[in-house]
Design an enzyme around this catalytic site. Structure first.
Site, short mmCIF file in Angstrom:
data_model
loop_
_atom_site.label_atom_id
_atom_site.label_comp_id
_atom_site.label_asym_id
_atom_site.label_seq_id
_atom_site.Cartn_x
_atom_site.Cartn_y
_atom_site.Cartn_z
N LEU A 30 0.82 -1.21 0.00
CA LEU A 30 0.00 0.00 0.00
C LEU A 30 0.85 1.26 0.00
CD1 LEU A 30 -2.79 -1.00 2.56
CD2 LEU A 30 -2.98 -0.87 0.07
N GLY A 31 2.03 1.19 0.61
CA GLY A 31 2.87 2.38 0.64
C GLY A 31 4.09 2.19 1.51
N MET A 32 5.04 3.13 1.37
CA MET A 32 6.25 3.14 2.17
C MET A 32 6.46 4.53 2.73
SD MET A 32 8.87 0.84 -0.15
CE MET A 32 10.14 0.86 1.13
N GLY A 33 6.77 4.60 4.03
CA GLY A 33 7.01 5.88 4.67
C GLY A 33 8.42 5.95 5.22
N TYR A 35 9.45 5.34 8.24
CA TYR A 35 9.79 4.26 9.16
C TYR A 35 9.15 2.93 8.81
CZ TYR A 35 11.79 7.74 12.29
OH TYR A 35 12.58 8.73 12.83
N GLY A 36 8.12 2.94 7.98
CA GLY A 36 7.39 1.69 7.79
C GLY A 36 7.02 1.36 6.35
N LYS A 53 1.54 -3.49 8.94
CA LYS A 53 2.60 -2.49 8.83
C LYS A 53 3.90 -3.07 9.39
CE LYS A 53 3.46 2.45 9.53
NZ LYS A 53 2.87 3.72 10.02
N ASP A 148 -0.22 14.27 11.08
CA ASP A 148 0.03 14.01 9.65
C ASP A 148 -1.28 13.97 8.86
OD1 ASP A 148 1.76 13.59 7.53
OD2 ASP A 148 1.82 11.42 7.77
#
Length: 246
Positions: A30-33, A35-36, A53, A148
């Site tokens: 779904l996504g990358m941030g 830290y996760g 996550k 956020d």
């Protein structure tokens, strides 16, 4: 440079089809941030879709990474609201740290705006912010700032219900600047700019580019503390109601 290259290889997501924690089949990323890494998964034991996550491997040995993981998992276990993902389980797999949570139905506003090309007029934009306020108010009543509130982290389902996701940057409220007002202002501007068509070669401020009613302009200026800042979400809600009905 070497550190970035090493992190790139170290933080490669698990491929689709992988079963992690002996129960969660990874369907897609779904996504990358910072830290996760977030995955959409199928819970083979619970028989439901969920979100898993992962703390990035490059972050799990750092103090900041460990604190972020522990804080988010602890926070989600404390929250109980229909518009916030429910926490399911904390676990390890292959030496990596994970937690699972509820999959929220709907589309985030990043997809609605950029993929679907959805446009929001002034009143629609104000109503969306007003619909989001009860979720933010719930967090503030529990001493939490989301930290956020952006278009990827705000969702709307088919019944027009708002959802708030990704609590990786959430923190305890320490002072008035932690109360998400600035983020709400930026989110509102994103919605308003969906109907903006530029006819200028040079960039200008939102006050120069957007044609807004004075009541809406006042809301934004107060959210950004350009005028007297809001002291409460109730005060903001009252101003939004007046702006919508103007």
């Amino acid at each position: 440079m070497i550190k970035k290259i090493w992190s790139y290889f170290q933080d490669r997501p698990y491929p689709a089809g992988t079963v992690i924690g002996d129960r969660y089949e990874l369907v897609k990323i779904l996504g990358m941030g910072s830290y996760g890494i977030t995955y959409f998964c199928r819970d083979q034991i619970g028989g439901r879709n969920c979100v898993v996550k992962q703390l990035k491997p490059s972050k799990k040995k750092t103090k900041q990474g460990g604190q972020a993981y522990e804080y988010e998992t602890t926070l989600l276990q404390q929250l109980d609201h229909p518009s916030i993902p429910k926490f399911y389980q904390q676990f390890q797999h292959g030496g990596d740290y994970f937690f699972s949570m509820e999959y929220m139905e709907g589309r985030n506003f990043e997809d609605l705006i950029f993929e679907d090309q959805t446009k929001y007029n002034e009143r629609e934009s104000l109503r969306i912010i007003q619909q989001l306020l009860p979720i933010v108010e719930y967090l503030h009543e529990n001493g939490i700032s989301h930290g956020d509130i952006r278009i990827p982290n705000v969702m709307m389902d088919q019944q027009q219900h708002m959802k708030l996701i990704d609590f990786g940057l959430a923190r305890e409220i320490a002072n008035e600047s932690d109360r998400d007002f600035n983020a709400l202002g930026h989110f509102l501007l994103f919605l308003l700019y969906t109907t903006y068509v530029s006819d200028k070669k040079k960039e200008a401020s939102w006050e120069e580019e957007l044609t807004l009613r004075p009541s809406t302009r006042s809301v934004i200026r107060r959210l950004f503390e350009l005028d007297e800042p809001y002291s409460s979400l109730r005060e903001l809600s009252d101003d939004l109601t007046r702006a919508i009905n103007t």
